[in-house]
Design a protein around this motif. Structure first.
Motif, PDB file in Angstrom:
ATOM      1  N   ASP A  63       0.972  -1.208  -0.053  1.00 39.91           N
ATOM      2  CA  ASP A  63       0.059   0.044   0.060  1.00 39.91           C
ATOM      3  C   ASP A  63       0.716   1.281   0.009  1.00 39.91           C
ATOM      4  O   ASP A  63       0.654   2.200  -0.767  1.00 39.91           O
ATOM      5  CB  ASP A  63      -0.980   0.010   1.456  1.00 39.91           C
ATOM      6  CG  ASP A  63      -1.958   1.081   1.316  1.00 39.91           C
ATOM      7  OD1 ASP A  63      -2.801   1.271   0.286  1.00 39.91           O
ATOM      8  OD2 ASP A  63      -1.706   1.658   2.248  1.00 39.91           O
ATOM      9  N   ALA A  91      -6.642  -7.143   2.029  1.00 41.36           N
ATOM     10  CA  ALA A  91      -7.867  -6.354   1.885  1.00 41.36           C
ATOM     11  C   ALA A  91      -8.336  -6.062   3.616  1.00 41.36           C
ATOM     12  O   ALA A  91      -8.615  -4.984   4.222  1.00 41.36           O
ATOM     13  CB  ALA A  91      -8.886  -6.867   1.126  1.00 41.36           C
ATOM     14  N   GLU A  96     -10.249  -3.047   4.308  1.00 41.42           N
ATOM     15  CA  GLU A  96     -11.093  -2.949   2.924  1.00 41.42           C
ATOM     16  C   GLU A  96     -12.164  -4.211   2.800  1.00 41.42           C
ATOM     17  O   GLU A  96     -11.911  -5.181   3.297  1.00 41.42           O
ATOM     18  CB  GLU A  96     -10.491  -2.951   1.840  1.00 41.42           C
ATOM     19  CG  GLU A  96      -9.514  -1.729   1.646  1.00 41.42           C
ATOM     20  CD  GLU A  96     -10.397  -0.485   1.368  1.00 41.42           C
ATOM     21  OE1 GLU A  96     -11.386  -0.514   0.648  1.00 41.42           O
ATOM     22  OE2 GLU A  96      -9.788   0.683   1.799  1.00 41.42           O
TER      23      GLU A  96
END
Length: 108
Positions: A63, A91, A96
């Protein structure tokens, strides 16, 4: 840089930035994200999108590479061998929600 520029002019839309490591006489210092500087430099100087590789093993590391503009995306290889579900785990680690394709519904 020149090769990346020329390839981009010929229609190549992404450069996978790896130093290779195919010859035993190569002395490549290893460490987390050790090839990311290649992607960052090509992206900056050749103005072509890049993919970073090289000991990218955590969701946070991947990220950070993309968010800070060091590369346009990351490519994983060995990490997928260790954890085939890396995208799902990443995720979750990054907060997420994952919506699997309908066809995979019974697997989740």
């Amino acid at each position: 840089m020149e090769l990346a520029r020329r390839l981009h002019a010929l229609g190549v839309d992404l450069i996978d930035c790896s130093s290779g490591g195919l010859a035993p006489q190569q002395k490549i210092p290893l460490g987390p994200g050790y090839q990311v500087p290649f992607a960052a430099r090509i992206r900056q100087e050749a103005e072509v999108p890049t993919a970073a590789v090289g000991m990218i093993t955590t969701p946070q590391q991947a990220d950070e590479i993309v968010r800070t503009g060091k590369a346009d995306l990351v490519l994983l290889a060995r990490e997928f061998l260790r954890d085939p579900y890396f995208p799902l785990h990443a995720a979750k680690a990054l907060g997420e929600a994952v919506q699997p394709p309908v066809q995979y519904g019974r697997a989740f």
